[in-house]
Design an enzyme around this catalytic site. Structure first.
Site, mmCIF file in Angstrom:
data_model
loop_
_atom_site.group_PDB
_atom_site.id
_atom_site.type_symbol
_atom_site.label_atom_id
_atom_site.label_comp_id
_atom_site.label_asym_id
_atom_site.label_seq_id
_atom_site.Cartn_x
_atom_site.Cartn_y
_atom_site.Cartn_z
ATOM 1 N N CYS A 26 0.493 18.968 -22.933
ATOM 2 C CA CYS A 26 -1.004 19.772 -23.091
ATOM 3 C C CYS A 26 -0.761 20.955 -23.802
ATOM 4 O O CYS A 26 -1.667 21.292 -24.662
ATOM 5 C CB CYS A 26 -1.652 20.065 -21.754
ATOM 6 S SG CYS A 26 -2.452 18.440 -21.001
ATOM 7 N N CYS A 74 -0.796 14.321 -15.145
ATOM 8 C CA CYS A 74 -1.871 15.200 -15.562
ATOM 9 C C CYS A 74 -3.109 14.595 -15.750
ATOM 10 O O CYS A 74 -3.541 13.270 -16.204
ATOM 11 C CB CYS A 74 -1.392 16.363 -16.663
ATOM 12 S SG CYS A 74 -2.157 15.863 -18.285
ATOM 13 N N HIS A 92 -1.597 1.438 -4.278
ATOM 14 C CA HIS A 92 -1.962 2.778 -4.293
ATOM 15 C C HIS A 92 -1.107 3.624 -5.196
ATOM 16 O O HIS A 92 -1.256 4.980 -4.918
ATOM 17 C CB HIS A 92 -2.068 3.222 -2.812
ATOM 18 C CG HIS A 92 -3.191 2.446 -1.943
ATOM 19 N ND1 HIS A 92 -2.833 2.423 -0.623
ATOM 20 C CD2 HIS A 92 -3.973 1.820 -2.582
ATOM 21 C CE1 HIS A 92 -3.984 1.605 -0.220
ATOM 22 N NE2 HIS A 92 -4.717 1.569 -1.231
ATOM 23 N N GLY A 129 -1.075 -3.504 17.424
ATOM 24 C CA GLY A 129 -2.067 -2.565 17.785
ATOM 25 C C GLY A 129 -3.193 -3.087 16.912
ATOM 26 O O GLY A 129 -3.100 -3.946 15.871
ATOM 27 N N ASP A 148 6.203 5.070 -1.144
ATOM 28 C CA ASP A 148 7.525 5.277 -0.957
ATOM 29 C C ASP A 148 8.551 4.724 -1.710
ATOM 30 O O ASP A 148 9.898 5.098 -1.668
ATOM 31 C CB ASP A 148 7.877 5.261 0.511
ATOM 32 C CG ASP A 148 7.740 3.899 1.068
ATOM 33 O OD1 ASP A 148 7.728 2.934 0.685
ATOM 34 O OD2 ASP A 148 7.440 3.758 2.393
ATOM 35 N N ASN A 202 1.364 -7.353 13.120
ATOM 36 C CA ASN A 202 1.233 -5.893 13.290
ATOM 37 C C ASN A 202 1.167 -5.470 14.710
ATOM 38 O O ASN A 202 0.601 -6.589 15.505
ATOM 39 C CB ASN A 202 -0.146 -5.419 12.579
ATOM 40 C CG ASN A 202 -0.313 -4.065 12.776
ATOM 41 O OD1 ASN A 202 0.504 -3.315 11.904
ATOM 42 N ND2 ASN A 202 -1.246 -3.288 13.420
ATOM 43 N N GLY A 246 2.457 -5.006 8.807
ATOM 44 C CA GLY A 246 2.430 -3.668 9.020
ATOM 45 C C GLY A 246 1.204 -2.779 8.647
ATOM 46 O O GLY A 246 1.629 -1.711 7.961
ATOM 47 N N GLN A 278 0.857 -1.311 -0.183
ATOM 48 C CA GLN A 278 0.001 -0.067 -0.007
ATOM 49 C C GLN A 278 0.926 1.393 -0.001
ATOM 50 O O GLN A 278 0.291 2.523 -0.124
ATOM 51 C CB GLN A 278 -0.759 0.027 1.317
ATOM 52 C CG GLN A 278 -1.909 -1.012 1.400
ATOM 53 C CD GLN A 278 -2.562 -1.132 2.738
ATOM 54 O OE1 GLN A 278 -3.393 -0.583 2.828
ATOM 55 N NE2 GLN A 278 -1.894 -2.019 3.496
ATOM 56 N N ASN A 279 2.093 1.021 0.049
ATOM 57 C CA ASN A 279 2.932 2.348 0.573
ATOM 58 C C ASN A 279 3.274 2.770 -1.029
ATOM 59 O O ASN A 279 3.454 2.319 -2.040
ATOM 60 C CB ASN A 279 4.244 1.690 1.249
ATOM 61 C CG ASN A 279 4.057 1.325 2.561
ATOM 62 O OD1 ASN A 279 3.015 1.719 3.123
ATOM 63 N ND2 ASN A 279 4.850 0.352 2.980
#
Length: 383
Positions: A228, A166, A158, A299, A134, A297, A271, A131-132
């Site tokens: 463009c 653009c 993601h 939490g 980075d 994970n 994570g 999902q990162n």
């Protein structure tokens, strides 16, 4: 318009906090994870928690709550809105992202990234979904995989912070767009250069956004898309090539993520709280296919209490290197790639990490503009 940050459903979060999963001893955690991965052909799904030891802040704290309740991210609908209001949102976003990109670009993979890369190299986890945005998984595995192999076996669910597109589909490297922003806004380029010379590192969100106080965005210039312009139209509606809050992932990415799950024998989730449905539905898909699922994970998560999900509660950096050694056995001694990866990786979590679950980010103070600005950020209700 009511916009909200994806989160763990309140009832589930409350139940998870009331009945937390106990953190097990390190040796027991290594054994459970190793037994799960040893048969091979696992697909891994990672989230922001994997990058914390690289100094990247996660979206949610150890109690599962969104870490910055007073911080308002910009949503997709706001960023692309074709109006003066949308233009103001874009000025705010790109100024903050211009400052925040440099720390993300320089971030290095940590020990968990390299441990997972070692398991990729050993063909234990042939496919990885993150999902990162980075790019740290890519940095870790590039030592042994070429770009074609990475593209085939890894999926950025993601998107990526390293590309800009653009609204008409033209795409550019982020480094190029950073140069355009700097050329169009020389005062802010000087400000950023001074920060880097002084070693100042702003607190940055996982998407590269930073908080700025007492700053006017009114005169920040967003360059027009050159392709463009060559096609006879003016367009400065550009965004990073990742999924914003309120934006849906593309059908091709969704289909490919499902295929990764279907081709694997088991799912290892690392994570992440699975607060975004795009990730949670992959876990649901694996369960529907009767595939074993293990979640690592610290939490509460959205999967807590879901039948068919086994959970290990311990920081990834404490166990993943030993998991690799346990799974690959003697190869860890004679395979130079595995040896190298097990000795690689930073361990530099953000200062105070874990103590900010109910506090907003510390903000940067003003840059080269007047602090007496009367600019007001558009205020959208967040649930």
């Amino acid at each position: 318009m009511r916009l909200s940050v994806p989160n763990i459903p309140p009832a589930l979060l409350a139940a998870s906090i009331a009945r937390p999963t106990p953190q097990i001893p390190r040796a027991a955690a290594v054994e459970r994870i190793s037994e799960f991965l040893s048969p091979g052909n696992a697909v891994v799904l990672t989230g922001a928690g994997v990058s914390v030891d690289s100094g990247v802040k996660a979206y949610r704290g150890k109690d599962g709550r969104y870490m910055n309740p007073n911080y308002q991210p910009i949503f997709y609908q706001q960023l692309i809105e074709d109006s003066p209001r949308g233009a103001a949102f874009r000025q705010r976003y790109w100024l903050r992202a211009y400052i925040g990109y440099s720390p993300v670009r320089k971030t290095l993979p940590n020990t968990t990234h390299y441990a997972l890369a070692a398991l990729q190299h050993a063909a234990v986890i042939p496919r990885l979904i993150t999902q990162n945005v980075d790019g740290l998984h890519h940095k870790a595995i590039r030592r042994v995989w070429d770009e074609e192999t990475i593209k085939e076996r890894m999926l950025e669910l993601h998107g990526s912070i390293f590309k800009v597109q653009c609204r008409h589909g033209h795409e550019y490297p982020r480094e190029v767009f950073q140069d355009w922003l700097g050329a169009a806004n020389p005062r802010w380029k000087t400000y950023l250069d001074d920060m880097e010379r002084q070693g100042i590192k702003p607190k940055t969100n996982p998407d590269g956004d930073v908080v700025l106080e007492n700053v006017s965005y009114d005169d920040y210039v967003i360059p027009n898309c050159p392709d463009c312009l060559s096609e006879g139209r003016t367009n400065n509606v550009l965004k990073p090539d990742f999924v914003f809050f309120g934006e849906s992932i593309g059908q091709s990415v969704k289909d490919r993520s499902y295929k990764f799950i279907e081709e694997a024998d088991r799912l290892f989730v690392v994570g992440t709280t699975l607060a975004t449905y795009s990730a949670f539905r992959l876990l649901k898909h694996a369960i529907e296919l009767r595939k074993p699922v293990l979640l690592l994970n610290v939490g509460p998560t959205r999967a807590d209490g879901v039948h068919g999900v086994d959970k290990v509660e311990i920081p990834t950096g404490e166990v993943m290197r030993d998991v690799v050694r346990e799974v690959v056995g003697g190869r860890a001694q004679y395979d130079p790639v595995l040896r190298d990866m097990l000795l690689s990786g930073v361990d530099a979590p953000p200062a105070g990490y874990g103590d900010e679950s109910r506090a907003p980010h510390a903000a940067m103070t003003s840059g080269p503009v007047s602090p007496a600005s009367d600019f007001r950020e558009p205020n959208e209700a967040l649930s």
